[in-house]
Scaffold this motif. Structure first.
Motif, PDB file in Angstrom:
ATOM      1  N   ASP A 122       0.826  -1.207   0.000  1.00 38.49           N
ATOM      2  CA  ASP A 122       0.000   0.000   0.000  1.00 38.49           C
ATOM      3  C   ASP A 122       0.861   1.259   0.000  1.00 38.49           C
ATOM      4  O   ASP A 122       0.611   2.193  -0.765  1.00 38.49           O
ATOM      5  CB  ASP A 122      -0.926   0.008   1.212  1.00 38.49           C
ATOM      6  CG  ASP A 122      -1.982  -1.090   1.154  1.00 38.49           C
ATOM      7  OD1 ASP A 122      -2.161  -1.678   0.080  1.00 38.49           O
ATOM      8  OD2 ASP A 122      -2.622  -1.348   2.190  1.00 38.49           O
ATOM      9  N   VAL A 123       1.869   1.305   0.869  1.00 42.45           N
ATOM     10  CA  VAL A 123       2.691   2.518   0.936  1.00 42.45           C
ATOM     11  C   VAL A 123       3.611   2.634  -0.280  1.00 42.45           C
ATOM     12  O   VAL A 123       3.920   3.748  -0.730  1.00 42.45           O
ATOM     13  CB  VAL A 123       3.504   2.575   2.245  1.00 42.45           C
ATOM     14  CG1 VAL A 123       2.569   2.625   3.450  1.00 42.45           C
ATOM     15  CG2 VAL A 123       4.482   1.418   2.363  1.00 42.45           C
ATOM     16  N   THR A 124       4.037   1.487  -0.813  1.00 48.02           N
ATOM     17  CA  THR A 124       4.850   1.530  -2.035  1.00 48.02           C
ATOM     18  C   THR A 124       4.046   2.129  -3.184  1.00 48.02           C
ATOM     19  O   THR A 124       4.539   2.986  -3.926  1.00 48.02           O
ATOM     20  CB  THR A 124       5.341   0.126  -2.414  1.00 48.02           C
ATOM     21  OG1 THR A 124       6.131  -0.409  -1.347  1.00 48.02           O
ATOM     22  CG2 THR A 124       6.188   0.166  -3.678  1.00 48.02           C
ATOM     23  N   ALA A 125       2.801   1.673  -3.321  1.00 48.02           N
ATOM     24  CA  ALA A 125       1.934   2.233  -4.358  1.00 48.02           C
ATOM     25  C   ALA A 125       1.644   3.700  -4.085  1.00 48.02           C
ATOM     26  O   ALA A 125       1.540   4.510  -5.016  1.00 48.02           O
ATOM     27  CB  ALA A 125       0.628   1.439  -4.423  1.00 48.02           C
ATOM     28  N   GLY A 126       1.527   4.079  -2.803  1.00 48.28           N
ATOM     29  CA  GLY A 126       1.263   5.469  -2.463  1.00 48.28           C
ATOM     30  C   GLY A 126       2.414   6.384  -2.837  1.00 48.28           C
ATOM     31  O   GLY A 126       2.215   7.480  -3.380  1.00 48.28           O
ATOM     32  N   VAL A 127       3.642   5.964  -2.556  1.00 52.50           N
ATOM     33  CA  VAL A 127       4.810   6.769  -2.915  1.00 52.50           C
ATOM     34  C   VAL A 127       4.939   6.852  -4.433  1.00 52.50           C
ATOM     35  O   VAL A 127       5.269   7.912  -4.989  1.00 52.50           O
ATOM     36  CB  VAL A 127       6.086   6.183  -2.284  1.00 52.50           C
ATOM     37  CG1 VAL A 127       7.329   6.924  -2.780  1.00 52.50           C
ATOM     38  CG2 VAL A 127       6.008   6.266  -0.761  1.00 52.50           C
ATOM     39  N   PHE A 128       4.671   5.746  -5.124  1.00 54.22           N
ATOM     40  CA  PHE A 128       4.678   5.769  -6.592  1.00 54.22           C
ATOM     41  C   PHE A 128       3.654   6.768  -7.125  1.00 54.22           C
ATOM     42  O   PHE A 128       3.959   7.568  -8.023  1.00 54.22           O
ATOM     43  CB  PHE A 128       4.370   4.377  -7.140  1.00 54.22           C
ATOM     44  CG  PHE A 128       3.949   4.383  -8.588  1.00 54.22           C
ATOM     45  CD1 PHE A 128       4.883   4.574  -9.594  1.00 54.22           C
ATOM     46  CD2 PHE A 128       2.618   4.208  -8.934  1.00 54.22           C
ATOM     47  CE1 PHE A 128       4.495   4.609 -10.925  1.00 54.22           C
ATOM     48  CE2 PHE A 128       2.222   4.233 -10.259  1.00 54.22           C
ATOM     49  CZ  PHE A 128       3.160   4.433 -11.264  1.00 54.22           C
ATOM     50  N   ALA A 129       2.449   6.739  -6.563  1.00 56.29           N
ATOM     51  CA  ALA A 129       1.403   7.657  -7.010  1.00 56.29           C
ATOM     52  C   ALA A 129       1.803   9.105  -6.763  1.00 56.29           C
ATOM     53  O   ALA A 129       1.544   9.985  -7.598  1.00 56.29           O
ATOM     54  CB  ALA A 129       0.087   7.342  -6.295  1.00 56.29           C
ATOM     55  N   ALA A 130       2.442   9.378  -5.627  1.00 59.53           N
ATOM     56  CA  ALA A 130       2.876  10.744  -5.319  1.00 59.53           C
ATOM     57  C   ALA A 130       3.904  11.239  -6.330  1.00 59.53           C
ATOM     58  O   ALA A 130       3.897  12.411  -6.729  1.00 59.53           O
ATOM     59  CB  ALA A 130       3.458  10.800  -3.909  1.00 59.53           C
ATOM     60  N   PHE A 131       4.795  10.358  -6.735  1.00 62.91           N
ATOM     61  CA  PHE A 131       5.804  10.751  -7.720  1.00 62.91           C
ATOM     62  C   PHE A 131       5.196  10.866  -9.116  1.00 62.91           C
ATOM     63  O   PHE A 131       5.443  11.844  -9.842  1.00 62.91           O
ATOM     64  CB  PHE A 131       6.942   9.728  -7.742  1.00 62.91           C
ATOM     65  CG  PHE A 131       7.973  10.006  -8.804  1.00 62.91           C
ATOM     66  CD1 PHE A 131       8.989  10.925  -8.575  1.00 62.91           C
ATOM     67  CD2 PHE A 131       7.917   9.371 -10.033  1.00 62.91           C
ATOM     68  CE1 PHE A 131       9.933  11.202  -9.561  1.00 62.91           C
ATOM     69  CE2 PHE A 131       8.853   9.641 -11.017  1.00 62.91           C
ATOM     70  CZ  PHE A 131       9.871  10.558 -10.776  1.00 62.91           C
TER      71      PHE A 131
END
Length: 284
Positions: A122-131
């Protein structure tokens, strides 16, 4: 039974695959709003970027939850994403990177309020989405800070749209050799050639007549770079949608899909145009 020869079936016409009338109407309407905001007040256009970022994040996180059960926290992403755009406009690259780091940290902390199962994905996808969405969009806001900022952003938009249009028009009419059939079966090598030709011609005109201190040969290089980044961006978005098993990220824009379906080539192209303009004519 008659042995008379049967008439040959009529050749099928190529189809665009979408409601072309709706697509054109929505495209023209969006273009008018964007250009009006761009040349009236810079701060209004920054707001337009922030709204597009928030809607794009909503579409992406919703699809991740629906198709992959990835629970990306939208609230810190949306707040941090909007702040990232404003920070990039107000403080440049330093502000954008700082806001990006704080947004990533907020995603990690916010997700701790839910059960630990799936935390890492979840957090990996979140950081990807932020970038992928707000951070890349900040380069559009940073273009706007130059004295000729509105014209820089207009050049960026024109080149990306013309590249996509050239790829579609030439590929639809002459395309026969697939560019990346496993990723996007509709893309052809002929279409890529069309994108390069259209973008380079438009780039030469824009650099010569819109950008302060620009020259036509710089526009040729800029157009070539935009055609490459726009194509790669489109293929990257296609990879995401294929992994998710969907055709469009959303349904907000009739004939186009969602906001993310329009940002696919714009987002990766923004840092390319920003960097080349800084190298060619300075930060303004």
């Amino acid at each position: 039974m008659s042995d008379a020869p049967q008439p040959a079936p009529a050749p099928q016409k190529k189809s665009a695959g979408r409601d072309l009338g709706a697509a054109i109407g929505v495209g023209v309407g969006l273009g008018a709003v964007i250009v009006a905001a761009l040349f009236i007040v810079k701060a209004v256009f920054v707001g337009v970027i922030a709204v597009a970022v928030v809607v794009g994040l909503w579409e992406l996180t919703r699809r991740l939850r629906e198709r992959k059960e990835i629970r990306v926290p939208l609230v810190p992403l949306a707040v941090g994403g909007a702040a990232m755009v404003v920070a990039g406009y107000a403080r440049g690259p330093e502000g954008a990177w700082t806001a990006m780091a704080l947004t990533a940290l907020a995603v990690l902390v916010w997700r701790m309020t839910e059960p630990p199962e799936g935390y890492l994905k979840d957090v990996t996808a979140g950081v990807f989405a932020a970038f992928y969405v707000p951070f890349l969009a900040t380069f559009v806001a940073m273009m706007l800070t130059a004295d000729d900022g509105p014209r820089r952003v207009l050049t960026f938009l024109l080149l990306t749209v013309v590249s996509d249009t050239g790829a579609y028009a030439v590929g639809w009419r002459f395309g026969s050799h697939k560019l990346a059939p496993r990723i996007s079966p509709g893309k052809t090598r002929e279409g890529l050639i069309g994108a390069v030709a259209f973008a380079m011609a438009t780039g030469a005109l824009c650099m010569q007549f819109l950008i302060d201190g620009g020259t036509w040969w710089q526009g040729l290089l800029l157009g070539l770079a935009v055609a490459a980044s726009a194509t790669l961006g489109d293929l990257g978005e296609s990879m995401i949608k294929r992994d998710l098993g969907i055709k469009d990220m959303g349904t907000l824009l009739p004939g186009h899909g969602g906001i993310m379906d329009r940002l696919d080539s714009l987002l990766p192209t923004a840092p390319v145009v920003w960097l080349l303009l800084v190298l060619f004519v300075g930060s303004g």
